[in-house]
Design a protein around this motif. Structure first.
Motif, PDB file in Angstrom:
ATOM      1  N   LEU A  59     -16.101  -9.375 -38.941  1.00 39.76           N
ATOM      2  CA  LEU A  59     -15.067 -10.365 -38.649  1.00 39.76           C
ATOM      3  C   LEU A  59     -15.034 -10.683 -37.150  1.00 39.76           C
ATOM      4  O   LEU A  59     -15.016 -11.869 -36.763  1.00 39.76           O
ATOM      5  CB  LEU A  59     -13.713  -9.851 -39.115  1.00 39.76           C
ATOM      6  CG  LEU A  59     -12.542 -10.848 -39.039  1.00 39.76           C
ATOM      7  CD1 LEU A  59     -11.493 -10.534 -40.110  1.00 39.76           C
ATOM      8  CD2 LEU A  59     -11.861 -10.823 -37.663  1.00 39.76           C
ATOM      9  N   TYR A  60     -15.051  -9.657 -36.327  1.00 38.27           N
ATOM     10  CA  TYR A  60     -14.974  -9.893 -34.886  1.00 38.27           C
ATOM     11  C   TYR A  60     -16.244 -10.546 -34.337  1.00 38.27           C
ATOM     12  O   TYR A  60     -16.203 -11.235 -33.314  1.00 38.27           O
ATOM     13  CB  TYR A  60     -14.700  -8.587 -34.141  1.00 38.27           C
ATOM     14  CG  TYR A  60     -13.238  -8.186 -34.163  1.00 38.27           C
ATOM     15  CD1 TYR A  60     -12.261  -9.026 -33.632  1.00 38.27           C
ATOM     16  CD2 TYR A  60     -12.838  -6.966 -34.697  1.00 38.27           C
ATOM     17  CE1 TYR A  60     -10.926  -8.668 -33.639  1.00 38.27           C
ATOM     18  CE2 TYR A  60     -11.497  -6.593 -34.712  1.00 38.27           C
ATOM     19  CZ  TYR A  60     -10.549  -7.454 -34.178  1.00 38.27           C
ATOM     20  OH  TYR A  60      -9.222  -7.100 -34.188  1.00 38.27           O
ATOM     21  N   ARG A  61     -17.356 -10.338 -35.026  1.00 37.52           N
ATOM     22  CA  ARG A  61     -18.596 -11.016 -34.604  1.00 37.52           C
ATOM     23  C   ARG A  61     -18.468 -12.521 -34.806  1.00 37.52           C
ATOM     24  O   ARG A  61     -18.920 -13.323 -33.980  1.00 37.52           O
ATOM     25  CB  ARG A  61     -19.788 -10.486 -35.393  1.00 37.52           C
ATOM     26  CG  ARG A  61     -21.111 -11.198 -35.064  1.00 37.52           C
ATOM     27  CD  ARG A  61     -22.273 -10.546 -35.763  1.00 37.52           C
ATOM     28  NE  ARG A  61     -22.206 -10.668 -37.213  1.00 37.52           N
ATOM     29  CZ  ARG A  61     -22.603 -11.760 -37.880  1.00 37.52           C
ATOM     30  NH1 ARG A  61     -23.079 -12.816 -37.230  1.00 37.52           N
ATOM     31  NH2 ARG A  61     -22.531 -11.797 -39.203  1.00 37.52           N
ATOM     32  N   LEU A  62     -17.829 -12.915 -35.906  1.00 36.43           N
ATOM     33  CA  LEU A  62     -17.696 -14.337 -36.221  1.00 36.43           C
ATOM     34  C   LEU A  62     -16.451 -14.961 -35.585  1.00 36.43           C
ATOM     35  O   LEU A  62     -16.447 -16.156 -35.270  1.00 36.43           O
ATOM     36  CB  LEU A  62     -17.653 -14.527 -37.735  1.00 36.43           C
ATOM     37  CG  LEU A  62     -18.909 -14.077 -38.487  1.00 36.43           C
ATOM     38  CD1 LEU A  62     -18.692 -14.164 -39.999  1.00 36.43           C
ATOM     39  CD2 LEU A  62     -20.112 -14.925 -38.074  1.00 36.43           C
ATOM     40  N   PHE A  63     -15.399 -14.153 -35.428  1.00 40.00           N
ATOM     41  CA  PHE A  63     -14.136 -14.627 -34.840  1.00 40.00           C
ATOM     42  C   PHE A  63     -13.673 -13.577 -33.823  1.00 40.00           C
ATOM     43  O   PHE A  63     -12.969 -12.634 -34.193  1.00 40.00           O
ATOM     44  CB  PHE A  63     -13.074 -14.821 -35.919  1.00 40.00           C
ATOM     45  CG  PHE A  63     -13.447 -15.819 -36.984  1.00 40.00           C
ATOM     46  CD1 PHE A  63     -13.258 -17.179 -36.793  1.00 40.00           C
ATOM     47  CD2 PHE A  63     -13.994 -15.377 -38.179  1.00 40.00           C
ATOM     48  CE1 PHE A  63     -13.602 -18.091 -37.774  1.00 40.00           C
ATOM     49  CE2 PHE A  63     -14.342 -16.287 -39.174  1.00 40.00           C
ATOM     50  CZ  PHE A  63     -14.149 -17.645 -38.966  1.00 40.00           C
ATOM     51  N   PRO A  64     -14.061 -13.724 -32.570  1.00 42.45           N
ATOM     52  CA  PRO A  64     -13.767 -12.683 -31.567  1.00 42.45           C
ATOM     53  C   PRO A  64     -12.287 -12.380 -31.370  1.00 42.45           C
ATOM     54  O   PRO A  64     -11.927 -11.274 -30.985  1.00 42.45           O
ATOM     55  CB  PRO A  64     -14.390 -13.260 -30.283  1.00 42.45           C
ATOM     56  CG  PRO A  64     -15.477 -14.158 -30.763  1.00 42.45           C
ATOM     57  CD  PRO A  64     -14.938 -14.775 -32.024  1.00 42.45           C
ATOM     58  N   THR A  65     -11.408 -13.351 -31.633  1.00 42.44           N
ATOM     59  CA  THR A  65      -9.979 -13.124 -31.422  1.00 42.44           C
ATOM     60  C   THR A  65      -9.176 -13.662 -32.609  1.00 42.44           C
ATOM     61  O   THR A  65      -9.661 -14.494 -33.380  1.00 42.44           O
ATOM     62  CB  THR A  65      -9.475 -13.819 -30.138  1.00 42.44           C
ATOM     63  OG1 THR A  65      -9.539 -15.244 -30.329  1.00 42.44           O
ATOM     64  CG2 THR A  65     -10.312 -13.426 -28.935  1.00 42.44           C
ATOM     65  N   LYS A  66      -7.935 -13.223 -32.700  1.00 37.99           N
ATOM     66  CA  LYS A  66      -7.043 -13.750 -33.734  1.00 37.99           C
ATOM     67  C   LYS A  66      -6.783 -15.237 -33.495  1.00 37.99           C
ATOM     68  O   LYS A  66      -6.627 -16.015 -34.452  1.00 37.99           O
ATOM     69  CB  LYS A  66      -5.719 -12.973 -33.743  1.00 37.99           C
ATOM     70  CG  LYS A  66      -4.805 -13.356 -34.913  1.00 37.99           C
ATOM     71  CD  LYS A  66      -3.433 -12.717 -34.803  1.00 37.99           C
ATOM     72  CE  LYS A  66      -3.449 -11.261 -35.153  1.00 37.99           C
ATOM     73  NZ  LYS A  66      -2.059 -10.693 -35.264  1.00 37.99           N
ATOM     74  N   ALA A  67      -6.752 -15.642 -32.223  1.00 39.00           N
ATOM     75  CA  ALA A  67      -6.562 -17.056 -31.899  1.00 39.00           C
ATOM     76  C   ALA A  67      -7.704 -17.903 -32.456  1.00 39.00           C
ATOM     77  O   ALA A  67      -7.490 -19.028 -32.921  1.00 39.00           O
ATOM     78  CB  ALA A  67      -6.449 -17.243 -30.390  1.00 39.00           C
ATOM     79  N   ASP A  68      -8.929 -17.375 -32.411  1.00 42.03           N
ATOM     80  CA  ASP A  68     -10.069 -18.094 -32.995  1.00 42.03           C
ATOM     81  C   ASP A  68      -9.887 -18.262 -34.501  1.00 42.03           C
ATOM     82  O   ASP A  68     -10.225 -19.297 -35.065  1.00 42.03           O
ATOM     83  CB  ASP A  68     -11.377 -17.339 -32.721  1.00 42.03           C
ATOM     84  CG  ASP A  68     -11.738 -17.322 -31.246  1.00 42.03           C
ATOM     85  OD1 ASP A  68     -11.459 -18.323 -30.564  1.00 42.03           O
ATOM     86  OD2 ASP A  68     -12.289 -16.305 -30.794  1.00 42.03           O
ATOM     87  N   LEU A  69      -9.371 -17.230 -35.133  1.00 46.52           N
ATOM     88  CA  LEU A  69      -9.110 -17.302 -36.572  1.00 46.52           C
ATOM     89  C   LEU A  69      -8.076 -18.371 -36.889  1.00 46.52           C
ATOM     90  O   LEU A  69      -8.248 -19.172 -37.813  1.00 46.52           O
ATOM     91  CB  LEU A  69      -8.603 -15.940 -37.070  1.00 46.52           C
ATOM     92  CG  LEU A  69      -9.582 -15.035 -37.794  1.00 46.52           C
ATOM     93  CD1 LEU A  69      -8.885 -13.737 -38.205  1.00 46.52           C
ATOM     94  CD2 LEU A  69     -10.172 -15.724 -39.011  1.00 46.52           C
ATOM     95  N   PHE A  70      -7.004 -18.389 -36.127  1.00 50.64           N
ATOM     96  CA  PHE A  70      -5.955 -19.372 -36.375  1.00 50.64           C
ATOM     97  C   PHE A  70      -6.487 -20.786 -36.170  1.00 50.64           C
ATOM     98  O   PHE A  70      -6.211 -21.693 -36.962  1.00 50.64           O
ATOM     99  CB  PHE A  70      -4.759 -19.123 -35.459  1.00 50.64           C
ATOM    100  CG  PHE A  70      -3.615 -20.069 -35.690  1.00 50.64           C
ATOM    101  CD1 PHE A  70      -2.727 -19.856 -36.734  1.00 50.64           C
ATOM    102  CD2 PHE A  70      -3.437 -21.188 -34.883  1.00 50.64           C
ATOM    103  CE1 PHE A  70      -1.673 -20.732 -36.968  1.00 50.64           C
ATOM    104  CE2 PHE A  70      -2.395 -22.070 -35.109  1.00 50.64           C
ATOM    105  CZ  PHE A  70      -1.517 -21.837 -36.152  1.00 50.64           C
ATOM    106  N   ALA A  71      -7.261 -20.981 -35.112  1.00 44.89           N
ATOM    107  CA  ALA A  71      -7.836 -22.297 -34.842  1.00 44.89           C
ATOM    108  C   ALA A  71      -8.724 -22.750 -35.990  1.00 44.89           C
ATOM    109  O   ALA A  71      -8.728 -23.928 -36.368  1.00 44.89           O
ATOM    110  CB  ALA A  71      -8.628 -22.265 -33.537  1.00 44.89           C
ATOM    111  N   SER A  72      -9.462 -21.826 -36.578  1.00 46.24           N
ATOM    112  CA  SER A  72     -10.340 -22.164 -37.695  1.00 46.24           C
ATOM    113  C   SER A  72      -9.545 -22.500 -38.950  1.00 46.24           C
ATOM    114  O   SER A  72      -9.953 -23.357 -39.736  1.00 46.24           O
ATOM    115  CB  SER A  72     -11.306 -21.007 -37.977  1.00 46.24           C
ATOM    116  OG  SER A  72     -12.201 -20.831 -36.893  1.00 46.24           O
TER     117      SER A  72
END
Length: 215
Positions: A59-72
């Motif tokens: 998960l962290y490899r594809l989305f380094p931060t929780k903010a990246d996850l939210f943006a996606s």
């Protein structure tokens, strides 16, 4: 005495490997559920990884931060809006049909229960996490506004409508279509409108808009 050992048979061939795009989709879907159920701060990365069937390392490899996850999560919602809108078909439609189609798609996006929930989250938590407000503004508001504004400019270029400021007119059009029912839903004073109500509102907004600027 010789003991017979049971040998575990392995399946032939290479194990099935999921591509990164499919893995991203599963993670975004799980993150969407977590954000909706628990908010941003309380959303658990470990739970998201577990629900997506991946390791936290992946998960962290594809989305380094929780903010990246939210943006996606926000981007995925806007991508569905763009698919529903079908920009090439919209560009080829006549003035009234194109305007109603655009307003209907915008209403279905902005007045859905999912979007209302995300907006409550952004309003409630953006003071602590300003990055989620930035993501929502850039990936949702600006992208939808740009598409609708481009369509209005196209109609101006075709000589079908007269607008001194298509950008300002686009904001007014979006507000007329969604602001009042969306605000009532966010404040839990009214449920998000049903599809028939959205369709009727799109028609009325198209009528009012075209009476003001059609040539």
């Amino acid at each position: 005495m010789v003991q017979n050992q049971q040998i575990e048979k392995r399946p032939r061939g290479r194990p099935q490997i999921r591509c990164d795009d499919d893995t991203r989709n599963l993670i975004v879907e799980a993150a969407d559920t977590q954000f909706h159920d628990n908010g941003y701060a309380a959303a658990s990365i470990a739970t998201i990884a577990q629900e997506a069937g991946v390791s936290t390392k992946t998960l962290y490899r594809l989305f380094p931060t929780k903010a990246d996850l939210f943006a996606s999560v926000v981007s995925e919602r806007i991508s569905r809006f763009l698919l529903a809108l079908d920009p090439p078909m919209l560009a080829a439609a006549d003035l009234r049909d194109g305007l109603e189609r655009m307003l209907m798609a915008y209403g279905m996006l902005t007045l859905s229960e999912d979007t209302v929930t995300i907006m409550r989250l952004v309003i409630a938590e953006s003071d602590r996490f300003p990055e989620i407000a930035t993501s929502f503004y850039e990936r949702a508001i600006l992208r939808t506004n740009a598409l609708m504004e481009d369509w209005l400019r196209l109609q101006v270029d075709r000589g079908l409508i007269a607008l001194d400021d298509p950008h300002l007119a686009c904001g007014m059009l979006r507000g007329m279509m969604a602001m009042e029912p969306q605000r009532a839903a966010i404040l839990r004073q009214e449920p998000p409108p049903k599809i028939e109500t959205i369709a009727a509102r799109a028609k009325m907004c198209a009528d009012l808009f075209l009476k003001g600027c059609a040539l």
